[in-house]
Design an enzyme around this catalytic site. Structure first.
Site, PDB file in Angstrom:
ATOM      1  N   HIS A 129       0.817  -1.227   0.000  1.00 32.66           N
ATOM      2  CA  HIS A 129       0.000   0.000   0.000  1.00 32.66           C
ATOM      3  C   HIS A 129       0.847   1.273   0.000  1.00 32.66           C
ATOM      4  CE1 HIS A 129      -3.600  -2.315   0.531  1.00 32.66           C
ATOM      5  NE2 HIS A 129      -3.247  -2.773   1.723  1.00 32.66           N
ATOM      6  N   ASP A 166      -2.545 -10.977  -2.043  1.00 33.84           N
ATOM      7  CA  ASP A 166      -3.087 -10.407  -0.801  1.00 33.84           C
ATOM      8  C   ASP A 166      -4.561 -10.040  -1.040  1.00 33.84           C
ATOM      9  OD1 ASP A 166      -1.847  -8.836   1.865  1.00 33.84           O
ATOM     10  OD2 ASP A 166      -3.659  -7.886   1.057  1.00 33.84           O
ATOM     11  N   HIS A 168      -6.129  -7.514  -0.207  1.00 24.88           N
ATOM     12  CA  HIS A 168      -6.280  -6.091  -0.524  1.00 24.88           C
ATOM     13  C   HIS A 168      -5.539  -5.772  -1.822  1.00 24.88           C
ATOM     14  CE1 HIS A 168      -6.537  -6.423   3.957  1.00 24.88           C
ATOM     15  NE2 HIS A 168      -7.592  -5.639   3.751  1.00 24.88           N
ATOM     16  N   ASP A 249      -4.002 -12.880   3.811  1.00 27.51           N
ATOM     17  CA  ASP A 249      -5.267 -12.438   4.430  1.00 27.51           C
ATOM     18  C   ASP A 249      -6.495 -12.767   3.581  1.00 27.51           C
ATOM     19  OD1 ASP A 249      -4.347 -10.592   2.588  1.00 27.51           O
ATOM     20  OD2 ASP A 249      -4.352  -8.890   3.976  1.00 27.51           O
TER      21      ASP A 249
HETATM   22 ZN   LIG Z   1      -3.864  -7.288   2.916  1.00 27.67          ZN
END
Ligand SMILES: [Zn+2]
Length: 312
Positions: A129, A166, A168, A249
């Site tokens: 991120h 991931d 996200h 995750d």
């Molecule tokens: Zn994540």
């Protein structure tokens, strides 16, 4: 050839505070799993290494100089400093972040030098991120992006593919490379979900492949998407290096999201990526830990991933 496993004690010092899911306990869970496996005589072919710190020049290939100064300068002598609603630094965060990015660089150097075929960097904080000039989503420096730049700029690798599984979307990685045709960034992620980027029509210069998936997506549908859209795109790109943003995750037990993957899915996709690396990239794979917040699922998923990397 051996598989390199990069870890560093500084990953335990970066502490965003009580109750934060991106906690030192994540690394302790991975370490306990590794010690258990080593006592059993498993993990044959895994060679542990401690990474150096990333240099300023290495970080500046992705991050603005002012931003690097600001992150390192924000680290307190005691207590916590909040850089973003989710992203907090503590004493030791600078060392942890520099070793995290340094591991990705060292792993790229090692596999390109032929010292190993594969490498897994199990450090924190995560990176995908982190933007050129902004910390967010638990991330300080974009480890995988810094590693990819090392492959392009130092080693002259023509094409680097990064698959980010991931849960996200890796906004920072996408933004780092959306105008860089030598890097292909591919992501499967839950959507809608933090950070809100990663729509299917975000395609960069034809080098970005986003496959947002609804909450509740399980193994069968995820594998269908990976087989239909992700693996053929990497095959067509014919990368000289395969990188992985390995967040765990998307596991069904994870408390932060609602995809329903299991350890066997991470094993399967890793084998598939190794196969593509064998075909196009001389077998070179560099994987970098991102998220994964259920401690048991994180440890068992890391083991499945590491076993697949070492060919077990
Ligand atoms: Zn994540």
């Amino acid at each position: 050839m051996n598989t390199l496993l990069y870890m560093h004690p500084s990953s335990l010092e970066h502490d965003p505070g009580a109750g934060h899911p991106e906690a030192p306990a994540r690394i302790r869970a991975i370490t306990a799993m590794l010690e258990r496996e080593e006592r059993k005589g498993a993990l044959v072919g895994v060679e542990r290494r401690e990474p150096p710190r990333a240099s300023r020049a290495q970080l500046e290939r992705i991050h603005q100089s002012r931003y690097i100064e600001a992150v390192l300068g924000a680290v307190p002598q005691s207590g916590h400093v909040r850089l973003d609603p989710d992203t907090v630094v503590s004493p030791g965060s600078d060392e942890a972040a520099l070793r995290g990015a340094g591991a990705a660089v060292a792993a790229v150097d090692a596999v390109i030098a032929g010292e190993a075929g594969k490498a897994f960097c199990a450090l924190r904080p995560p990176g995908h991120h982190a933007e050129a000039a902004r910390a967010m989503g638990f991330c300080l420096f974009n480890n995988v992006a810094v590693g990819a730049r090392q492959a392009l700029d130092v080693h002259g690798i023509d094409r680097v593919a990064i698959f980010d599984f991931d849960v996200h979307h890796g906004n920072g990685t996408q933004h780092s490379f959306e105008r860089e045709p030598r890097v292909q960034y591919l992501s499967t992620h839950q959507w809608p979900l933090y950070p809100g980027t990663g729509a299917r029509d975000e395609t960069g210069v034809g080098n970005i492949v986003n496959r947002p998936l609804p909450a509740g997506t399980g193994s069968k549908e995820w594998r269908r998407v990976v087989e239909a859209d992700i693996l053929p795109a990497i095959d067509g790109f014919a990368p000289g290096l395969v990188m992985i943003s390995a967040g765990f995750d998307a596991h069904r037990a994870d408390p932060l999201a609602m995809l329903e993957l299991v350890e066997d899915d991470f094993s399967w996709v890793t084998h598939e990526l190794v196969r593509l690396a064998d075909r196009h990239a001389g077998g070179r794979v560099v994987s970098v830990l991102e998220g994964g917040y259920h401690l048991g699922a994180l440890a068992s998923s890391c083991l499945a991933h590491l076993d697949a990397l070492r060919g077990a």
